[in-house]
Design a protein around this motif. Structure first.
Motif, PDB file in Angstrom:
ATOM      1  N   MET A 156      36.801 112.951 -21.928  1.00 11.51           N
ATOM      2  CA  MET A 156      37.076 112.448 -20.585  1.00 11.51           C
ATOM      3  C   MET A 156      37.169 110.936 -20.544  1.00 11.51           C
ATOM      4  SD  MET A 156      37.512 115.167 -18.910  1.00 11.51           S
ATOM      5  CE  MET A 156      37.690 114.491 -17.278  1.00 11.51           C
ATOM      6  N   ASN A 157      36.576 110.254 -21.512  1.00  9.13           N
ATOM      7  CA  ASN A 157      36.630 108.785 -21.530  1.00  9.13           C
ATOM      8  C   ASN A 157      38.041 108.267 -21.802  1.00  9.13           C
ATOM      9  OD1 ASN A 157      34.746 106.417 -21.324  1.00  9.13           O
ATOM     10  ND2 ASN A 157      35.726 105.921 -23.274  1.00  9.13           N
ATOM     11  N   PHE A 158      38.926 109.127 -22.332  1.00  4.97           N
ATOM     12  CA  PHE A 158      40.308 108.713 -22.560  1.00  4.97           C
ATOM     13  C   PHE A 158      41.092 108.614 -21.255  1.00  4.97           C
ATOM     14  CE2 PHE A 158      39.322 109.986 -26.875  1.00  4.97           C
ATOM     15  CZ  PHE A 158      40.063 109.099 -27.643  1.00  4.97           C
ATOM     16  N   ILE A 159      40.555 109.205 -20.183  1.00  6.69           N
ATOM     17  CA  ILE A 159      41.196 109.105 -18.872  1.00  6.69           C
ATOM     18  C   ILE A 159      40.550 107.946 -18.119  1.00  6.69           C
ATOM     19  CG2 ILE A 159      41.667 110.279 -16.686  1.00  6.69           C
ATOM     20  CD1 ILE A 159      41.453 112.920 -18.166  1.00  6.69           C
ATOM     21  N   PRO A 160      41.274 106.868 -17.861  1.00  7.47           N
ATOM     22  CA  PRO A 160      40.680 105.709 -17.180  1.00  7.47           C
ATOM     23  C   PRO A 160      40.147 106.080 -15.799  1.00  7.47           C
ATOM     24  CG  PRO A 160      42.839 105.156 -18.105  1.00  7.47           C
ATOM     25  CD  PRO A 160      42.680 106.651 -18.204  1.00  7.47           C
ATOM     26  N   VAL A 161      39.094 105.401 -15.401  1.00  5.59           N
ATOM     27  CA  VAL A 161      38.485 105.466 -14.063  1.00  5.59           C
ATOM     28  C   VAL A 161      37.840 106.831 -13.785  1.00  5.59           C
ATOM     29  CG1 VAL A 161      38.801 105.114 -11.580  1.00  5.59           C
ATOM     30  CG2 VAL A 161      40.207 103.803 -13.218  1.00  5.59           C
ATOM     31  N   ILE A 188      47.707 101.379 -13.192  1.00  9.28           N
ATOM     32  CA  ILE A 188      47.022 102.407 -13.980  1.00  9.28           C
ATOM     33  C   ILE A 188      46.752 103.642 -13.130  1.00  9.28           C
ATOM     34  CG2 ILE A 188      44.858 102.962 -15.177  1.00  9.28           C
ATOM     35  CD1 ILE A 188      44.810 100.078 -16.173  1.00  9.28           C
ATOM     36  N   LEU A 189      46.289 103.436 -11.888  1.00  9.69           N
ATOM     37  CA  LEU A 189      46.010 104.561 -10.997  1.00  9.69           C
ATOM     38  C   LEU A 189      47.286 105.345 -10.672  1.00  9.69           C
ATOM     39  CD1 LEU A 189      43.465 102.966  -8.485  1.00  9.69           C
ATOM     40  CD2 LEU A 189      42.991 104.627 -10.274  1.00  9.69           C
ATOM     41  N   PRO A 222      49.206 104.412 -22.398  1.00  8.98           N
ATOM     42  CA  PRO A 222      50.144 103.973 -23.438  1.00  8.98           C
ATOM     43  C   PRO A 222      51.609 104.138 -23.041  1.00  8.98           C
ATOM     44  CG  PRO A 222      48.910 105.925 -24.150  1.00  8.98           C
ATOM     45  CD  PRO A 222      48.253 105.409 -22.931  1.00  8.98           C
ATOM     46  N   LEU A 223      51.950 105.187 -22.288  1.00  6.62           N
ATOM     47  CA  LEU A 223      53.335 105.361 -21.845  1.00  6.62           C
ATOM     48  C   LEU A 223      53.739 104.260 -20.868  1.00  6.62           C
ATOM     49  CD1 LEU A 223      53.522 109.249 -21.328  1.00  6.62           C
ATOM     50  CD2 LEU A 223      54.731 107.905 -23.053  1.00  6.62           C
ATOM     51  N   THR A 224      52.827 103.889 -19.971  1.00  2.00           N
ATOM     52  CA  THR A 224      53.109 102.817 -19.010  1.00  2.00           C
ATOM     53  C   THR A 224      53.235 101.475 -19.717  1.00  2.00           C
ATOM     54  OG1 THR A 224      51.840 104.065 -17.361  1.00  2.00           O
ATOM     55  CG2 THR A 224      52.370 101.782 -16.836  1.00  2.00           C
ATOM     56  N   VAL A 225      52.422 101.267 -20.744  1.00  2.00           N
ATOM     57  CA  VAL A 225      52.526 100.036 -21.543  1.00  2.00           C
ATOM     58  C   VAL A 225      53.901  99.949 -22.208  1.00  2.00           C
ATOM     59  CG1 VAL A 225      51.669  98.871 -23.620  1.00  2.00           C
ATOM     60  CG2 VAL A 225      50.060  99.772 -21.944  1.00  2.00           C
ATOM     61  N   ILE A 226      54.381 101.066 -22.749  1.00  2.00           N
ATOM     62  CA  ILE A 226      55.704 101.087 -23.395  1.00  2.00           C
ATOM     63  C   ILE A 226      56.801 100.767 -22.382  1.00  2.00           C
ATOM     64  CG2 ILE A 226      57.406 102.592 -24.503  1.00  2.00           C
ATOM     65  CD1 ILE A 226      55.034 104.015 -25.864  1.00  2.00           C
ATOM     66  N   ILE A 227      56.704 101.360 -21.180  1.00  2.00           N
ATOM     67  CA  ILE A 227      57.694 101.086 -20.133  1.00  2.00           C
ATOM     68  C   ILE A 227      57.665  99.603 -19.760  1.00  2.00           C
ATOM     69  CG2 ILE A 227      58.259 101.515 -17.694  1.00  2.00           C
ATOM     70  CD1 ILE A 227      57.227 104.402 -18.147  1.00  2.00           C
ATOM     71  N   GLY A 241      52.322  94.504 -14.266  1.00  2.00           N
ATOM     72  CA  GLY A 241      51.406  93.598 -14.951  1.00  2.00           C
ATOM     73  C   GLY A 241      50.209  93.202 -14.115  1.00  2.00           C
ATOM     74  N   ASN A 242      49.266  92.523 -14.780  1.00  2.00           N
ATOM     75  CA  ASN A 242      48.038  92.079 -14.110  1.00  2.00           C
ATOM     76  C   ASN A 242      48.079  90.607 -13.738  1.00  2.00           C
ATOM     77  OD1 ASN A 242      47.880  90.893 -16.599  1.00  2.00           O
ATOM     78  ND2 ASN A 242      45.932  91.819 -17.188  1.00  2.00           N
ATOM     79  N   GLY A 243      49.272  90.013 -13.765  1.00  2.00           N
ATOM     80  CA  GLY A 243      49.408  88.606 -13.402  1.00  2.00           C
ATOM     81  C   GLY A 243      49.442  87.670 -14.584  1.00  2.00           C
ATOM     82  N   ASP A 244      49.168  88.192 -15.788  1.00  2.00           N
ATOM     83  CA  ASP A 244      49.223  87.372 -17.007  1.00  2.00           C
ATOM     84  C   ASP A 244      50.593  87.546 -17.642  1.00  2.00           C
ATOM     85  OD1 ASP A 244      48.813  85.918 -19.250  1.00  2.00           O
ATOM     86  OD2 ASP A 244      47.342  87.273 -20.145  1.00  2.00           O
ATOM     87  N   ASN A 245      51.484  86.637 -17.399  1.00  2.00           N
ATOM     88  CA  ASN A 245      52.849  86.738 -17.876  1.00  2.00           C
ATOM     89  C   ASN A 245      52.976  86.617 -19.382  1.00  2.00           C
ATOM     90  OD1 ASN A 245      53.838  87.000 -15.235  1.00  2.00           O
ATOM     91  ND2 ASN A 245      53.890  84.781 -14.966  1.00  2.00           N
ATOM     92  N   HIS A 246      51.922  86.150 -20.006  1.00  2.00           N
ATOM     93  CA  HIS A 246      52.015  85.924 -21.462  1.00  2.00           C
ATOM     94  C   HIS A 246      51.332  87.024 -22.260  1.00  2.00           C
ATOM     95  CE1 HIS A 246      53.468  81.915 -20.452  1.00  2.00           C
ATOM     96  NE2 HIS A 246      52.406  81.752 -19.704  1.00  2.00           N
ATOM     97  N   SER A 247      50.823  87.990 -21.559  1.00  2.00           N
ATOM     98  CA  SER A 247      50.059  89.012 -22.254  1.00  2.00           C
ATOM     99  C   SER A 247      50.878  89.760 -23.251  1.00  2.00           C
ATOM    100  CB  SER A 247      49.446  89.985 -21.259  1.00  2.00           C
ATOM    101  OG  SER A 247      50.406  90.638 -20.523  1.00  2.00           O
ATOM    102  N   ALA A 248      52.138  90.008 -22.943  1.00  2.00           N
ATOM    103  CA  ALA A 248      52.945  90.794 -23.841  1.00  2.00           C
ATOM    104  C   ALA A 248      53.342  90.034 -25.060  1.00  2.00           C
ATOM    105  CB  ALA A 248      54.175  91.293 -23.081  1.00  2.00           C
TER     106      ALA A 248
END
Length: 355
Positions: free
Chosen positions: A237-242, A301-302, A322-327, A345-352
């Motif tokens: 269950m820990n693999f499912i966030p929140v 994420i939600l 992971p699918l959302t990250v790929i998109i 994104g979370n507001g960090d434009n350089h994260s990627a």
């Protein structure tokens, strides 16, 4: 409207309908698409291990791929055997909990004006008054067909992962030949997708494993029955966030209440200790290790959990991040779709770009 604006508007309308069609296809063709997606995700995770074995141990690529997959299968069946053993012990120990389940049902029946026969067992009361027998039969048929389907899917996924990993050694050259016009950009995107997927799954695996071990320790020390089962539930269950950790803590605490009633000391300890474990590992340690590398907003994420959960159920919720990250990575590298990456994104434009 200028021709440029008309073309842009047409593009977004077509994109919207393409996304709806893709979602519908993913849902209706899940029996075909889901094993392929799972195989690709596992291939990304195994790739760094295979590379190290190939480079340091000088093993041929094909042999390294097969050894890694066999090790994964061995670990999977080992964990499965532990879980089956735990579930078998639950069935064996059930008579000990019969009276407690019956008392809970009596309380519920009194409040909901349901029929209750004190001379009958808990299962009989359920079958007679709530038409559970009909649902139990449906559930048994579903589980039996589900086990057969899972066995077929596992075999198919294993075969696909083996062939994907063997092909991975030549994939880079093939893709460079296919995308000669924009070789560097495509190489950057594929490299970032693999890196971010591996990083997320690896961190999530170790955090989930630590959560499972600590839950096992807590339930075992307090004398709870079936600690392996609660540890496994916490791990998965820990693999499912929140929501995953909330469900895990809730299930374990409810069983602790049943086992230790009328005493509340140990159930309260279980509730607070498991909550502390999940908050510490999931909200403090995991973000520090992961950093802002994924760059997803909590809202994204939600939404992704809801969307992929609707399309592919429980497994879709595990694959959602992971699918959302790929998109997001793909959208970041296409000018007309960069706004989607900004929303996700979370507001960090350089994260990627840091990965």
């Amino acid at each position: 409207m200028s021709e440029k604006n008309y073309t842009r508007a047409s593009f977004f309308v077509l994109l919207f309908f393409a996304c709806v069609l893709a979602g519908a296809l993913c849902k209706t063709m899940s029996s075909f698409i889901l094993p392929v997606v799972v195989s690709l995700m596992l291939s990304f995770v195994f790739l760094p291990i295979i590379k190290k074995m190939n480079a340091k141990l000088k093993l041929p690529w094909t042999i390294s791929s097969i050894l890694v997959i066999l090790l994964f299968l061995f670990s999977f069946f080992g964990i499965s055997s532990l879980l089956v053993s735990g579930l078998s012990s639950i069935v064996y120990e059930y008579p000990k909990y019969e009276s407690k389940f019956l008392n809970v049902y009596k309380l519920i029946a009194e409040n909901l004006n349901l029929e209750f026969d004190a001379g009958e067992s808990f299962i009989t009361n359920l079958f007679k008054n709530l038409e559970v027998q009909k649902y139990a039969q449906k559930t048994a048929v579903f589980l039996s067909s589900g086990i057969v389907s899972f066995g077929k899917s596992l075999f198919l996924i294993t075969i696909m992962v083996i062939f994907i990993e063997i092909e991975m050694n030549l994939t880079k050259e093939k893709l460079h030949s296919a995308f000669t016009s924009d070789k560097e950009k495509f190489s950057r995107i594929s490299h970032q997708i693999v890196n971010d997927t591996v990083r997320y799954v690896s961190i999530k695996f170790y955090i989930s494993l630590a959560t499972g071990l600590l839950v096992f320790l807590a339930t075992w020390l307090t004398g709870m029955d079936f600690p392996i089962v609660w540890a496994f539930i916490a791990f998965i269950m820990n693999f499912i966030p929140v929501f995953g950790s909330i469900i895990s803590v809730g299930i374990t605490t409810i069983f602790a209440l049943l086992q230790f009633s009328p005493s509340f000391a140990k159930p309260i300890f279980i509730l607070f200790f498991l909550t502390a474990i999940n908050l510490t590992l999931g909200n403090i340690i995991e973000p520090r290790i992961e950093g802002k590398n994924l760059g997803l907003s909590p809202f994204a994420i939600l939404v992704s959990l809801s969307l992929w959960g609707y399309i592919w159920g429980f497994l879709g919720m595990i694959l959602a991040v992971p699918l959302t990250v790929i998109i997001k990575i793909v959208c970041e590298n296409i000018d007309d779709l960069r706004w989607i990456a900004t929303i996700l994104g979370n507001g960090d434009n350089h994260s990627a770009s840091k990965s």
